[in-house]
Design a protein around this motif. Sequence first.
Motif, PDB file in Angstrom:
ATOM      1  N   GLU A 166       0.909  -1.257  -0.003  1.00 21.31           N
ATOM      2  CA  GLU A 166      -0.094   0.120   0.114  1.00 21.31           C
ATOM      3  C   GLU A 166       0.860   1.483   0.151  1.00 21.31           C
ATOM      4  OE1 GLU A 166      -3.506  -1.965   2.691  1.00 21.31           O
ATOM      5  OE2 GLU A 166      -2.365  -0.473   3.659  1.00 21.31           O
ATOM      6  N   LEU A 167       2.141   0.971   0.320  1.00 17.95           N
ATOM      7  CA  LEU A 167       3.134   2.373   0.570  1.00 17.95           C
ATOM      8  C   LEU A 167       3.491   2.707  -0.957  1.00 17.95           C
ATOM      9  CD1 LEU A 167       5.139   1.195   3.510  1.00 17.95           C
ATOM     10  CD2 LEU A 167       3.132   2.382   3.408  1.00 17.95           C
ATOM     11  N   ALA A 168       3.828   4.085  -0.818  1.00 18.63           N
ATOM     12  CA  ALA A 168       4.529   4.759  -2.280  1.00 18.63           C
ATOM     13  C   ALA A 168       5.926   4.219  -2.023  1.00 18.63           C
ATOM     14  CB  ALA A 168       4.303   6.467  -1.916  1.00 18.63           C
ATOM     15  N   PRO A 169       6.647   3.879  -3.253  1.00 21.05           N
ATOM     16  CA  PRO A 169       7.868   3.493  -3.290  1.00 21.05           C
ATOM     17  C   PRO A 169       8.713   4.218  -2.371  1.00 21.05           C
ATOM     18  CG  PRO A 169       6.866   3.599  -5.522  1.00 21.05           C
ATOM     19  CD  PRO A 169       5.968   4.165  -4.376  1.00 21.05           C
ATOM     20  N   GLU A 170       8.913   5.597  -2.407  1.00 19.07           N
ATOM     21  CA  GLU A 170       9.571   6.153  -1.429  1.00 19.07           C
ATOM     22  C   GLU A 170       9.586   5.993  -0.116  1.00 19.07           C
ATOM     23  OE1 GLU A 170       6.302   9.005  -2.767  1.00 19.07           O
ATOM     24  OE2 GLU A 170       7.606   7.821  -3.796  1.00 19.07           O
ATOM     25  N   VAL A 171       8.062   6.013   0.377  1.00 19.59           N
ATOM     26  CA  VAL A 171       7.796   5.575   1.741  1.00 19.59           C
ATOM     27  C   VAL A 171       8.414   4.112   2.045  1.00 19.59           C
ATOM     28  CG1 VAL A 171       5.865   5.213   3.649  1.00 19.59           C
ATOM     29  CG2 VAL A 171       5.880   7.267   1.857  1.00 19.59           C
ATOM     30  N   LEU A 172       8.047   3.252   1.284  1.00 19.22           N
ATOM     31  CA  LEU A 172       8.530   1.787   1.503  1.00 19.22           C
ATOM     32  C   LEU A 172      10.097   1.920   1.566  1.00 19.22           C
ATOM     33  CD1 LEU A 172       8.215  -1.299   1.851  1.00 19.22           C
ATOM     34  CD2 LEU A 172       8.162  -1.160  -0.566  1.00 19.22           C
ATOM     35  N   SER A 173      10.852   2.469   0.744  1.00 19.79           N
ATOM     36  CA  SER A 173      12.163   2.643   0.643  1.00 19.79           C
ATOM     37  C   SER A 173      12.892   3.377   1.881  1.00 19.79           C
ATOM     38  CB  SER A 173      12.827   3.328  -0.540  1.00 19.79           C
ATOM     39  OG  SER A 173      14.234   3.428  -0.400  1.00 19.79           O
ATOM     40  N   GLY A 174      12.313   4.361   2.168  1.00 18.03           N
ATOM     41  CA  GLY A 174      12.429   5.149   3.413  1.00 18.03           C
ATOM     42  C   GLY A 174      12.256   4.467   5.042  1.00 18.03           C
ATOM     43  N   PHE A 175      11.287   3.784   4.873  1.00 10.89           N
ATOM     44  CA  PHE A 175      10.915   2.638   6.202  1.00 10.89           C
ATOM     45  C   PHE A 175      11.986   1.783   6.286  1.00 10.89           C
ATOM     46  CE2 PHE A 175       8.554  -0.790   7.874  1.00 10.89           C
ATOM     47  CZ  PHE A 175       8.461  -0.326   9.155  1.00 10.89           C
ATOM     48  N   MET A 176      12.055   1.005   5.290  1.00 12.28           N
ATOM     49  CA  MET A 176      13.195  -0.037   5.203  1.00 12.28           C
ATOM     50  C   MET A 176      14.605   0.257   5.352  1.00 12.28           C
ATOM     51  SD  MET A 176      11.326  -2.379   5.081  1.00 12.28           S
ATOM     52  CE  MET A 176      12.490  -3.991   5.186  1.00 12.28           C
ATOM     53  N   GLN A 177      14.778   1.435   5.071  1.00 12.61           N
ATOM     54  CA  GLN A 177      16.217   2.195   5.333  1.00 12.61           C
ATOM     55  C   GLN A 177      16.168   2.468   7.021  1.00 12.61           C
ATOM     56  OE1 GLN A 177      16.991   5.565   2.831  1.00 12.61           O
ATOM     57  NE2 GLN A 177      16.994   4.255   0.973  1.00 12.61           N
ATOM     58  N   GLU A 178      15.194   2.861   7.553  1.00 19.09           N
ATOM     59  CA  GLU A 178      15.240   3.129   8.893  1.00 19.09           C
ATOM     60  C   GLU A 178      15.256   1.975   9.780  1.00 19.09           C
ATOM     61  OE1 GLU A 178      12.833   7.427   8.343  1.00 19.09           O
ATOM     62  OE2 GLU A 178      11.864   5.824   9.301  1.00 19.09           O
ATOM     63  N   VAL A 179      14.530   0.740   9.289  1.00 19.98           N
ATOM     64  CA  VAL A 179      14.676  -0.495   9.964  1.00 19.98           C
ATOM     65  C   VAL A 179      16.055  -0.965  10.003  1.00 19.98           C
ATOM     66  CG1 VAL A 179      14.061  -2.849   9.667  1.00 19.98           C
ATOM     67  CG2 VAL A 179      12.203  -1.090   9.411  1.00 19.98           C
ATOM     68  N   ALA A 180      16.858  -0.664   8.823  1.00 19.50           N
ATOM     69  CA  ALA A 180      18.134  -1.386   8.628  1.00 19.50           C
ATOM     70  C   ALA A 180      19.088  -0.356   9.887  1.00 19.50           C
ATOM     71  CB  ALA A 180      18.538  -1.153   7.415  1.00 19.50           C
ATOM     72  N   GLN A 181      18.835   1.035   9.839  1.00 21.80           N
ATOM     73  CA  GLN A 181      19.349   1.892  10.717  1.00 21.80           C
ATOM     74  C   GLN A 181      19.065   1.543  12.210  1.00 21.80           C
ATOM     75  OE1 GLN A 181      18.087   5.267   8.962  1.00 21.80           O
ATOM     76  NE2 GLN A 181      19.858   5.810   7.916  1.00 21.80           N
ATOM     77  N   VAL A 182      18.136   1.210  12.586  1.00 23.85           N
ATOM     78  CA  VAL A 182      17.790   0.684  13.806  1.00 23.85           C
ATOM     79  C   VAL A 182      18.495  -0.642  14.292  1.00 23.85           C
ATOM     80  CG1 VAL A 182      15.912   0.143  15.493  1.00 23.85           C
ATOM     81  CG2 VAL A 182      15.565   2.038  14.109  1.00 23.85           C
ATOM     82  N   ALA A 183      18.349  -1.537  13.241  1.00 24.94           N
ATOM     83  CA  ALA A 183      19.010  -2.752  13.405  1.00 24.94           C
ATOM     84  C   ALA A 183      20.573  -2.575  13.430  1.00 24.94           C
ATOM     85  CB  ALA A 183      18.838  -3.830  12.133  1.00 24.94           C
TER      86      ALA A 183
END
Length: 144
Positions: free
Chosen positions: A56-73
């Motif tokens: 359901e997410l716009a590509p830039e939101v999906l990409s940004g969310f996953m980048q943030e997940v990686a940064q938290v990890a």
Amino acid sequence: MTTPACRYCTATLAELDSLMVHIRDLEHSRVFLLRDQTHRGRCIVLLKQHARELFELAPEVLSGFMQEVAQVAAAITELGDCDKVNYAIYGDLNEHIHMHLVPKTRSGPHWGQAFVLTQDAPLALPAAQFQATLQKLQQLLQSV
């Protein structure tokens, strides 16, 4: 966008505090440290906007969310004592995209199997140790 029935859209930080403590907000997400520290450093990365599914997410939101997940990890692994971070998205009960980041060790609970979402006996760290973990994650995520 919020949905009135969505707990994560409507709950205040105080209402979530018995389950998890707010670490910080990022561009696309809010980061929380779980009170159950069976896996030290276990966090939830919660999408700020309401959505039930990744598609359901716009590509830039999906990409940004996953980048943030990686940064938290990456921050979680810097806490130490982590051989692998496990990632999980469920949503059966809370239909709002959020990812569980679960640091695991070879000698710790659930190695080689899925982690247990809700422990029968959750591990609550002593207040000073929980606070130190929270502060370290806040420090590590300051530059994100």
